[in-house]
Design a protein around this motif. Structure first.
Motif, PDB file in Angstrom:
ATOM      1  N   ARG A 351     -29.772 -74.474  -7.090  1.00 44.27           N
ATOM      2  CA  ARG A 351     -30.545 -74.369  -8.333  1.00 44.27           C
ATOM      3  C   ARG A 351     -30.619 -72.950  -8.879  1.00 44.27           C
ATOM      4  O   ARG A 351     -30.804 -72.757 -10.074  1.00 44.27           O
ATOM      5  CB  ARG A 351     -31.942 -74.962  -8.118  1.00 44.27           C
ATOM      6  CG  ARG A 351     -31.896 -76.478  -8.075  1.00 44.27           C
ATOM      7  CD  ARG A 351     -33.180 -77.059  -7.591  1.00 44.27           C
ATOM      8  NE  ARG A 351     -33.418 -76.726  -6.195  1.00 44.27           N
ATOM      9  CZ  ARG A 351     -34.550 -76.982  -5.558  1.00 44.27           C
ATOM     10  NH1 ARG A 351     -35.541 -77.555  -6.193  1.00 44.27           N
ATOM     11  NH2 ARG A 351     -34.693 -76.664  -4.284  1.00 44.27           N
ATOM     12  N   PHE A 354     -28.087 -72.984 -11.260  1.00 46.05           N
ATOM     13  CA  PHE A 354     -28.461 -73.751 -12.458  1.00 46.05           C
ATOM     14  C   PHE A 354     -29.270 -72.834 -13.390  1.00 46.05           C
ATOM     15  O   PHE A 354     -29.087 -72.829 -14.594  1.00 46.05           O
ATOM     16  CB  PHE A 354     -29.378 -74.926 -12.107  1.00 46.05           C
ATOM     17  CG  PHE A 354     -28.734 -76.133 -11.478  1.00 46.05           C
ATOM     18  CD1 PHE A 354     -27.394 -76.172 -11.155  1.00 46.05           C
ATOM     19  CD2 PHE A 354     -29.503 -77.264 -11.216  1.00 46.05           C
ATOM     20  CE1 PHE A 354     -26.830 -77.310 -10.575  1.00 46.05           C
ATOM     21  CE2 PHE A 354     -28.954 -78.399 -10.648  1.00 46.05           C
ATOM     22  CZ  PHE A 354     -27.623 -78.423 -10.321  1.00 46.05           C
ATOM     23  N   ALA A 355     -30.205 -72.115 -12.773  1.00 46.73           N
ATOM     24  CA  ALA A 355     -31.138 -71.310 -13.562  1.00 46.73           C
ATOM     25  C   ALA A 355     -30.479 -70.046 -14.107  1.00 46.73           C
ATOM     26  O   ALA A 355     -30.881 -69.526 -15.152  1.00 46.73           O
ATOM     27  CB  ALA A 355     -32.353 -70.941 -12.718  1.00 46.73           C
ATOM     28  N   PRO A 373     -35.274 -66.883 -13.124  1.00 49.04           N
ATOM     29  CA  PRO A 373     -35.622 -67.455 -11.822  1.00 49.04           C
ATOM     30  C   PRO A 373     -35.739 -68.970 -11.837  1.00 49.04           C
ATOM     31  O   PRO A 373     -36.262 -69.546 -12.791  1.00 49.04           O
ATOM     32  CB  PRO A 373     -36.994 -66.825 -11.536  1.00 49.04           C
ATOM     33  CG  PRO A 373     -37.575 -66.575 -12.882  1.00 49.04           C
ATOM     34  CD  PRO A 373     -36.434 -66.293 -13.819  1.00 49.04           C
ATOM     35  N   CYS A 374     -35.254 -69.591 -10.774  1.00 48.52           N
ATOM     36  CA  CYS A 374     -35.532 -71.009 -10.568  1.00 48.52           C
ATOM     37  C   CYS A 374     -36.956 -71.092 -10.040  1.00 48.52           C
ATOM     38  O   CYS A 374     -37.295 -70.447  -9.051  1.00 48.52           O
ATOM     39  CB  CYS A 374     -34.569 -71.615  -9.548  1.00 48.52           C
ATOM     40  SG  CYS A 374     -35.105 -73.252  -9.011  1.00 48.52           S
ATOM     41  N   THR A 375     -37.781 -71.876 -10.718  1.00 49.30           N
ATOM     42  CA  THR A 375     -39.191 -71.947 -10.321  1.00 49.30           C
ATOM     43  C   THR A 375     -39.519 -73.295  -9.672  1.00 49.30           C
ATOM     44  O   THR A 375     -40.679 -73.685  -9.608  1.00 49.30           O
ATOM     45  CB  THR A 375     -40.091 -71.702 -11.545  1.00 49.30           C
ATOM     46  OG1 THR A 375     -39.655 -72.569 -12.589  1.00 49.30           O
ATOM     47  CG2 THR A 375     -40.004 -70.269 -12.011  1.00 49.30           C
ATOM     48  N   HIS A 376     -38.492 -74.013  -9.247  1.00 49.91           N
ATOM     49  CA  HIS A 376     -38.627 -75.278  -8.499  1.00 49.91           C
ATOM     50  C   HIS A 376     -39.430 -76.310  -9.277  1.00 49.91           C
ATOM     51  O   HIS A 376     -40.288 -76.988  -8.707  1.00 49.91           O
ATOM     52  CB  HIS A 376     -39.282 -75.097  -7.124  1.00 49.91           C
ATOM     53  CG  HIS A 376     -39.138 -73.738  -6.523  1.00 49.91           C
ATOM     54  ND1 HIS A 376     -40.049 -73.188  -5.684  1.00 49.91           N
ATOM     55  CD2 HIS A 376     -38.165 -72.813  -6.651  1.00 49.91           C
ATOM     56  CE1 HIS A 376     -39.666 -71.993  -5.325  1.00 49.91           C
ATOM     57  NE2 HIS A 376     -38.515 -71.737  -5.906  1.00 49.91           N
ATOM     58  N   CYS A 377     -39.159 -76.413 -10.561  1.00 50.75           N
ATOM     59  CA  CYS A 377     -39.955 -77.332 -11.378  1.00 50.75           C
ATOM     60  C   CYS A 377     -39.444 -78.760 -11.295  1.00 50.75           C
ATOM     61  O   CYS A 377     -40.151 -79.694 -11.652  1.00 50.75           O
ATOM     62  CB  CYS A 377     -39.954 -76.871 -12.827  1.00 50.75           C
ATOM     63  SG  CYS A 377     -38.318 -76.853 -13.577  1.00 50.75           S
ATOM     64  N   GLY A 378     -38.200 -78.933 -10.849  1.00 46.63           N
ATOM     65  CA  GLY A 378     -37.646 -80.284 -10.722  1.00 46.63           C
ATOM     66  C   GLY A 378     -37.053 -80.833 -12.009  1.00 46.63           C
ATOM     67  O   GLY A 378     -36.515 -81.941 -12.024  1.00 46.63           O
ATOM     68  N   THR A 379     -37.122 -80.066 -13.083  1.00 46.31           N
ATOM     69  CA  THR A 379     -36.629 -80.577 -14.372  1.00 46.31           C
ATOM     70  C   THR A 379     -35.162 -80.988 -14.296  1.00 46.31           C
ATOM     71  O   THR A 379     -34.755 -81.979 -14.905  1.00 46.31           O
ATOM     72  CB  THR A 379     -36.809 -79.490 -15.458  1.00 46.31           C
ATOM     73  OG1 THR A 379     -38.185 -79.139 -15.502  1.00 46.31           O
ATOM     74  CG2 THR A 379     -36.342 -79.955 -16.819  1.00 46.31           C
ATOM     75  N   CYS A 380     -34.373 -80.232 -13.524  1.00 48.96           N
ATOM     76  CA  CYS A 380     -32.934 -80.525 -13.474  1.00 48.96           C
ATOM     77  C   CYS A 380     -32.644 -81.819 -12.724  1.00 48.96           C
ATOM     78  O   CYS A 380     -31.513 -82.289 -12.720  1.00 48.96           O
ATOM     79  CB  CYS A 380     -32.177 -79.365 -12.839  1.00 48.96           C
ATOM     80  SG  CYS A 380     -32.842 -78.874 -11.248  1.00 48.96           S
ATOM     81  N   TYR A 389     -30.308 -80.574 -17.498  1.00 42.73           N
ATOM     82  CA  TYR A 389     -30.737 -79.345 -18.152  1.00 42.73           C
ATOM     83  C   TYR A 389     -31.769 -78.649 -17.286  1.00 42.73           C
ATOM     84  O   TYR A 389     -32.284 -79.220 -16.323  1.00 42.73           O
ATOM     85  CB  TYR A 389     -31.261 -79.611 -19.566  1.00 42.73           C
ATOM     86  CG  TYR A 389     -32.442 -80.545 -19.640  1.00 42.73           C
ATOM     87  CD1 TYR A 389     -32.249 -81.920 -19.672  1.00 42.73           C
ATOM     88  CD2 TYR A 389     -33.739 -80.052 -19.669  1.00 42.73           C
ATOM     89  CE1 TYR A 389     -33.328 -82.787 -19.725  1.00 42.73           C
ATOM     90  CE2 TYR A 389     -34.821 -80.913 -19.729  1.00 42.73           C
ATOM     91  CZ  TYR A 389     -34.614 -82.279 -19.751  1.00 42.73           C
ATOM     92  OH  TYR A 389     -35.680 -83.131 -19.796  1.00 42.73           O
ATOM     93  N   CYS A 390     -32.036 -77.406 -17.624  1.00 47.07           N
ATOM     94  CA  CYS A 390     -32.900 -76.567 -16.796  1.00 47.07           C
ATOM     95  C   CYS A 390     -34.044 -76.036 -17.651  1.00 47.07           C
ATOM     96  O   CYS A 390     -33.888 -75.812 -18.842  1.00 47.07           O
ATOM     97  CB  CYS A 390     -32.061 -75.415 -16.237  1.00 47.07           C
ATOM     98  SG  CYS A 390     -33.015 -74.088 -15.491  1.00 47.07           S
ATOM     99  N   ARG A 391     -35.192 -75.805 -17.011  1.00 48.67           N
ATOM    100  CA  ARG A 391     -36.357 -75.364 -17.773  1.00 48.67           C
ATOM    101  C   ARG A 391     -36.216 -73.934 -18.279  1.00 48.67           C
ATOM    102  O   ARG A 391     -36.734 -73.589 -19.332  1.00 48.67           O
ATOM    103  CB  ARG A 391     -37.608 -75.483 -16.895  1.00 48.67           C
ATOM    104  CG  ARG A 391     -38.879 -75.158 -17.616  1.00 48.67           C
ATOM    105  CD  ARG A 391     -40.092 -75.611 -16.858  1.00 48.67           C
ATOM    106  NE  ARG A 391     -40.379 -74.761 -15.717  1.00 48.67           N
ATOM    107  CZ  ARG A 391     -41.430 -74.923 -14.925  1.00 48.67           C
ATOM    108  NH1 ARG A 391     -42.265 -75.919 -15.127  1.00 48.67           N
ATOM    109  NH2 ARG A 391     -41.651 -74.123 -13.910  1.00 48.67           N
ATOM    110  N   ILE A 392     -35.500 -73.110 -17.521  1.00 49.99           N
ATOM    111  CA  ILE A 392     -35.432 -71.706 -17.945  1.00 49.99           C
ATOM    112  C   ILE A 392     -34.073 -71.334 -18.518  1.00 49.99           C
ATOM    113  O   ILE A 392     -33.975 -70.447 -19.368  1.00 49.99           O
ATOM    114  CB  ILE A 392     -35.810 -70.756 -16.776  1.00 49.99           C
ATOM    115  CG1 ILE A 392     -36.054 -69.344 -17.299  1.00 49.99           C
ATOM    116  CG2 ILE A 392     -34.778 -70.764 -15.660  1.00 49.99           C
ATOM    117  CD1 ILE A 392     -36.808 -68.453 -16.350  1.00 49.99           C
TER     118      ILE A 392
HETATM  119  S1  SF4 Z   1     -34.805 -76.980 -13.911  1.00 49.53           S
HETATM  120 FE1  SF4 Z   1     -36.396 -76.016 -12.697  1.00 49.53          FE
HETATM  121  S2  SF4 Z   1     -35.832 -76.548 -10.576  1.00 49.53           S
HETATM  122 FE2  SF4 Z   1     -34.027 -76.924 -11.815  1.00 49.53          FE
HETATM  123  S3  SF4 Z   1     -32.870 -75.028 -11.704  1.00 49.53           S
HETATM  124 FE3  SF4 Z   1     -34.102 -74.912 -13.543  1.00 49.53          FE
HETATM  125  S4  SF4 Z   1     -35.944 -73.834 -12.910  1.00 49.53           S
HETATM  126 FE4  SF4 Z   1     -34.930 -74.559 -11.045  1.00 49.53          FE
END
Ligand code: SF4
Ligand SMILES: Cc1cc2nc3c(=O)[nH]c(=O)nc-3n(C[C@H](O)[C@H](O)[C@H](O)COP(=O)(O)O)c2cc1C
Length: 692
Positions: A351, A354-355, A373-380, A389-392
């Motif tokens: 991830r 991904f971020a 940063p990947c903030t472990h939101c689970g959106t992906c 898609y990714c939150r950030i």
């Molecule tokens: S969507 Fe959230 S969990 Fe997935 S890579 Fe992006 S920041 Fe991380």
């Protein structure tokens, strides 16, 4: 260039394939492939190319459809079951090779997985064993038991598919024999009840299928063609004593090595919890799934799921000489330390790429503050068969991972509102050479994200890192921030911008119900104002702690609004001892919640007997509580000391309307344009900042 992560960036080999560093982009379904014959298109090339360019030592692409159309959820995976795909596939390997990075592909067969995958055909497995769970994809109906002929046919599929990948320029493969996919079902005595030569009677029989696959691949592609096996080092969560044990996994690892497997990727399987097997932080949401003292001791749970599987790698490594990889929310510091101390040879990262596809380069160059940063939101983890898609990272799932070049004409840009949409627009526009001023009438940058951070907490999602990234980038790119400054007509006259971007957020939506003015109703606008003031004073962490001691909220609460905001606020209140009922006029509850987290949250609500009422009509509020008409037509009084409306914001075009005719270009983005969540805001800001 010298790097402080010298171990992470030391070169190594998998078989004869050279890796410039220890960082491996692990396989993960992106759904970036396209239907038809030419499955590799711009999305897949853009992403995997960006990760290679971004400094990974090895890129492992996601698995293709192994037995099209069996167990497919749609058309967004690539295919290797015909020579006609080779030419198009070679475009992807060429894209990754352009940056001197080797490319492997994962291969797995979903086997017993039904659920959403069973759109087209029946699940199949070693035996007719099933283990349904709300957090997994097994059907109630046991899977079809593979015949020996079918097993042999699958051996051929894996080998011929791999040969096609090799012809298309792939440098190796990873076979996923982990999770509870097809191969694992043969290896574990819980799943394997056969009485033939593939049965559980001996380790030789249990491994026969995967061993035959590996041998056939090596026979067709050459002994030098690297094969990595993704394996479970342990299986937990099953009744009885037939789950795969660490001792059995060690034996299996030795068998793999003895037949020429080149490296091992070590994970674990938590039965009935697919997410607990690879994104372990989910096991803590919204609270530890089972008492923490009962979490499997073989894993390390001291970081809320991050690094949980790391202890398994050295156990497997102790019995083999081939390289061993570990994975699971590993960052640069822990990755370097894992390599330095010899716990593993390779670090799997998913991830973080991904971020930020450029993660590895930024780490190597010591540019941590520039990493999204990947903030472990689970959106992906959403949307089967839809482009992820990714939150950030607004680029993830798009055709380009680069910012547009500097603007030809420098413009004076004023952004009003320091939430994620505003900060993103401001930092991108400034990075592209515009003269940018950001107005924020509150006491901090971050808008509703800081509120969300306070409500969501900090153990599972790291929203403060999200805020820190944008605040740092706003500053670094020279945005002129006017804090605690309302943007009014005088400001407009003074600034005379070429471009006005209104990102002030929406206005609270007032529910249409008699009695709203009563004192037992917490008015959304007042609530946000008070919380924002408190956050500016003490910060979200401290405020979260303080609300554990006191909040101006009665013991019995009705939350009006079943979208993400209402559900998460309810979780927050329940954790603070409140007895909550959630009502919504809509037909569904949980809109915008990430599916996996929604399943877990609603399961938790059920365990706590939290009443959730959809399709209600709000009748009136009195000092006794809220009267509703249920969707069945009954009138009910929901007794409550406090009633909190938490509806999605309504658009707010006031500033934009006032500026009409006075500014050449006016844009409204984020919540003030239409109700949105964070990924929408970062994407809108990225798009706009790049278009100015
Ligand atoms: S969507 Fe959230 S969990 Fe997935 S890579 Fe992006 S920041 Fe991380
Ligand atoms: C959206 C998503 C899809 C994934 N798909 C796969 C997959 O197809 N095969 C696999 O072995 N792992 C898959 N994974 C697991 C990742 O490869 C990786 O092990 C996991 O995300 C932990 O690494 P990280 O914390 O660096 O993201 C997936 C993970 C995510 C988030």
């Amino acid at each position: 260039m010298a790097t402080r992560y010298e171990h992470l960036f030391s070169p190594t080999n998998i078989g004869k394939v050279q890796l410039k560093n220890r960082i491996v982009k692990t396989a993960a379904q992106t759904y970036f492939f396209e239907s038809g014959e030419n499955r590799v298109g711009t999305l897949a090339k853009a992403f995997y190319g960006a990760v290679a360019k971004g400094g990974a030592g090895l890129v492992i692409t996601e698995t293709p459809a192994m037995e099209w159309p069996l167990l497919e959820e749609g058309d967004r995976r690539f295919r290797i079951d015909d020579d006609k795909y080779i030419k198009n596939l070679s475009e992807l390997s060429a894209e990754v090779h352009k940056y001197g990075v080797p490319i492997f592909s994962q291969l797995y067969h979903r086997g017993p997985w039904g659920g959403i995958y069973a759109l087209i055909a029946e699940p199949c497995a070693a035996s007719a064993v099933t283990y349904p769970s709300p957090f997994d994809v097994h059907d109630e109906k046991p899977p079809h038991v593979l015949t020996v002929d079918e097993i042999e046919e699958l051996v051929d599929r894996f080998a011929s598919g791999t040969a096609r990948l090799q012809a298309a320029g792939w440098d190796g493969i990873e076979i996923n024999a982990a999770a509870d996919h097809l191969f694992h079902g043969f290896l574990s005595r819980f799943w394997n009840k056969r009485d033939d030569e593939y049965g559980p009677q001996s380790m030789e029989n249990r491994t026969r299928f995967i061993v035959n696959v590996i041998k056939e691949i090596k026979r067709r592609c050459g002994q030098d063609f690297p094969v990595q096996i993704l394996m479970n080092a342990i299986e937990v969560g099953l009744p009885g004593d037939e789950a795969l044990s660490i001792e059995e996994a060690k034996e299996i690892a030795k068998i793999y090595e003895s037949i020429g497997v080149d490296s091992l990727h070590v994970r674990s399987h938590w039965a009935g919890m697919h997410q607990g097997s690879y994104n372990q932080e989910n096991m803590f949401y919204p609270e530890p799934h089972i008492p923490l003292s009962e979490f499997p001791k073989e894993l390390d749970w001291s970081h809320h799921g991050a690094l949980a599987q790391v202890p398994l790698a050295p156990i497997i490594k102790s019995v083999v000489k081939i390289p061993v990889m570990t994975v699971g929310l590993i960052d640069a510091d822990s990755g370097d330390e894992i390599i330095r101390t010899g716990k593993a040879d390779l670090i799997g990262i998913n991830r973080r790429f991904f971020a930020d596809s450029n993660w590895a380069n930024k780490v190597r160059e010591g540019r941590e503050e520039d990493i999204q940063p990947c903030t472990h939101c689970g959106t992906c983890n959403t949307n089967y068969n839809e482009v992820r898609y990714c939150r950030i990272n607004a680029c993830f799932g798009s055709e380009s991972y680069e910012m547009e070049p500097p603007a030809e004409k420098k413009k004076k840009v004023v952004v009003v509102g320091g939430g994620p949409a505003g900060m993103q627009t401001a930092r991108v526009a400034a990075a592209r050479g515009h003269d940018v001023t950001l107005y924020e009438d509150g006491g901090y940058l971050g808008g509703a994200v800081a509120l969300a951070a306070m409500v969501k907490g900090f153990d599972i999602e790291e929203l403060p890192k999200f805020l820190k990234f944008f605040r740092t980038q706003v500053k670094k790119n020279g945005v002129n921030v006017k804090m605690r400054k309302r943007f009014d007509d005088a400001s407009l006259a003074e600034e005379k911008p070429d471009v006005l971007v209104v990102a002030t957020g929406g206005v609270p939506t007032k529910p249409d119900v008699e009695g709203y003015e009563l004192r037992n109703v917490t008015k959304t606008a007042d609530l946000y104002k008070m919380l924002k003031m408190m956050i500016a004073l003490v910060g979200p962490q401290m405020l979260r702690k303080l609300t554990k001691i006191w909040m101006p909220v009665g013991k019995k609460v009705v939350v009006i609004g079943g979208e993400i905001q209402g559900c998460q606020l309810s979780e927050y209140l329940i954790k603070r001892g409140r007895d909550v009922t959630i009502v919504t006029e809509g037909d569904e509850m949980g809109e915008w919640l990430v599916p996996e987290r929604k399943t877990r949250l609603f399961y938790w609500f059920d365990k706590k007997n939290i009443e959730r009422l959809t399709g209600v009509k709000l009748v009136k509020i009195t000092k006794e509580g809220l009267t509703i008409k249920t969707k069945e037509g009954q009138t009910r009084l929901l007794k409550a000391k406090t009633i909190i409306p938490v509806l999605p914001f309504s658009p707010n075009t006031e500033i934009a309307d006032r500026a009409k005719g006075k500014v050449a270009e006016i844009y409204t983005i984020g919540d003030c344009d239409s109700p949105a969540v964070m990924p929408d805001a970062t994407k809108a800001g990225w798009k706009l900042g790049n278009s100015l």
